[in-house]
Design a protein around this motif. Structure first.
Motif, PDB file in Angstrom:
ATOM      1  N   MET A  72       0.824  -1.207   0.000  1.00  0.00           N
ATOM      2  CA  MET A  72       0.000   0.000   0.000  1.00  0.00           C
ATOM      3  C   MET A  72       0.863   1.263   0.000  1.00  0.00           C
ATOM      4  SD  MET A  72      -3.129  -0.947  -0.197  1.00  0.00           S
ATOM      5  CE  MET A  72      -4.043   0.490   0.289  1.00  0.00           C
ATOM      6  N   ALA A  73       1.980   1.228   0.703  1.00  0.00           N
ATOM      7  CA  ALA A  73       2.884   2.385   0.731  1.00  0.00           C
ATOM      8  C   ALA A  73       3.432   2.659  -0.665  1.00  0.00           C
ATOM      9  CB  ALA A  73       4.022   2.150   1.724  1.00  0.00           C
ATOM     10  N   ARG A  74       3.777   1.601  -1.386  1.00  0.00           N
ATOM     11  CA  ARG A  74       4.265   1.782  -2.763  1.00  0.00           C
ATOM     12  C   ARG A  74       3.171   2.368  -3.653  1.00  0.00           C
ATOM     13  NH1 ARG A  74       6.516  -3.298  -1.601  1.00  0.00           N
ATOM     14  NH2 ARG A  74       5.036  -4.339  -2.963  1.00  0.00           N
ATOM     15  N   LEU A  75       1.946   1.894  -3.488  1.00  0.00           N
ATOM     16  CA  LEU A  75       0.834   2.437  -4.273  1.00  0.00           C
ATOM     17  C   LEU A  75       0.605   3.906  -3.945  1.00  0.00           C
ATOM     18  CD1 LEU A  75      -1.783  -0.464  -4.125  1.00  0.00           C
ATOM     19  CD2 LEU A  75      -0.308   0.151  -6.044  1.00  0.00           C
ATOM     20  N   GLU A  76       0.648   4.250  -2.650  1.00  0.00           N
ATOM     21  CA  GLU A  76       0.466   5.641  -2.237  1.00  0.00           C
ATOM     22  C   GLU A  76       1.560   6.538  -2.787  1.00  0.00           C
ATOM     23  OE1 GLU A  76       0.247   5.308   2.001  1.00  0.00           O
ATOM     24  OE2 GLU A  76      -1.928   5.022   1.982  1.00  0.00           O
ATOM     25  N   ALA A  77       2.750   5.979  -2.978  1.00  0.00           N
ATOM     26  CA  ALA A  77       3.872   6.753  -3.517  1.00  0.00           C
ATOM     27  C   ALA A  77       3.780   6.895  -5.038  1.00  0.00           C
ATOM     28  CB  ALA A  77       5.193   6.084  -3.132  1.00  0.00           C
ATOM     29  N   GLY A  78       2.741   6.296  -5.628  1.00  0.00           N
ATOM     30  CA  GLY A  78       2.549   6.426  -7.071  1.00  0.00           C
ATOM     31  C   GLY A  78       3.165   5.322  -7.890  1.00  0.00           C
ATOM     32  N   GLU A  79       3.742   4.325  -7.238  1.00  0.00           N
ATOM     33  CA  GLU A  79       4.341   3.210  -7.972  1.00  0.00           C
ATOM     34  C   GLU A  79       3.242   2.280  -8.483  1.00  0.00           C
ATOM     35  OE1 GLU A  79       7.433   1.105  -5.879  1.00  0.00           O
ATOM     36  OE2 GLU A  79       7.933   2.913  -4.731  1.00  0.00           O
ATOM     37  N   ASP A  80       3.527   1.612  -9.592  1.00  0.00           N
ATOM     38  CA  ASP A  80       2.617   0.602 -10.134  1.00  0.00           C
ATOM     39  C   ASP A  80       3.075  -0.739  -9.590  1.00  0.00           C
ATOM     40  OD1 ASP A  80       0.603  -0.564 -11.606  1.00  0.00           O
ATOM     41  OD2 ASP A  80       1.786  -0.680 -13.437  1.00  0.00           O
ATOM     42  N   ALA A  81       2.754  -1.003  -8.324  1.00  0.00           N
ATOM     43  CA  ALA A  81       3.284  -2.168  -7.615  1.00  0.00           C
ATOM     44  C   ALA A  81       2.326  -3.346  -7.689  1.00  0.00           C
ATOM     45  CB  ALA A  81       3.530  -1.804  -6.151  1.00  0.00           C
ATOM     46  N   GLU A  82       2.887  -4.514  -7.835  1.00  0.00           N
ATOM     47  CA  GLU A  82       2.110  -5.751  -7.798  1.00  0.00           C
ATOM     48  C   GLU A  82       1.758  -6.064  -6.350  1.00  0.00           C
ATOM     49  OE1 GLU A  82       1.057  -7.859 -10.294  1.00  0.00           O
ATOM     50  OE2 GLU A  82       1.727  -6.313 -11.696  1.00  0.00           O
TER      51      GLU A  82
END
Length: 88
Positions: A72-82
């Motif tokens: 979720m932190a990666r998503l919040e940072a704008g990353e397209d994370a799996e």
């Protein structure tokens, strides 16, 4: 179909209908439509939770809270994370 309601509620619906240029009939149909849609969404969410719990109980597959938080932190940072992979 008949709906019994107290005088105060009927007056409130009447005032709202007049303010919005809608009939009491329309106001009540709209209220029922919104209620049913909300309850259907809530029931679908509940059923998905039950299915997820049953899947976990039968397979043991899961992701930890730390793994989910990191994703979720990666998503919040704008990353397209799996999403994290499930494991036993």
């Amino acid at each position: 179909m008949a709906i019994k309601m107290d005088v105060e509620m009927r007056a409130r619906i009447q005032r709202l209908g007049e303010a919005r240029h809608r009939s009491m009939h329309w106001m009540m149909k709209e209220a029922i439509r919104q209620f049913v849609e909300r309850e259907e969404r809530q029931e679908a969410f509940r059923q998905a939770g039950i299915q997820a719990w049953e899947a976990y109980r039968s397979t043991g597959l899961h992701a930890t809270q730390a793994e989910a938080d990191a994703w979720m932190a990666r998503l919040e940072a704008g990353e397209d994370a799996e999403p994290p992979h499930c494991h036993v």
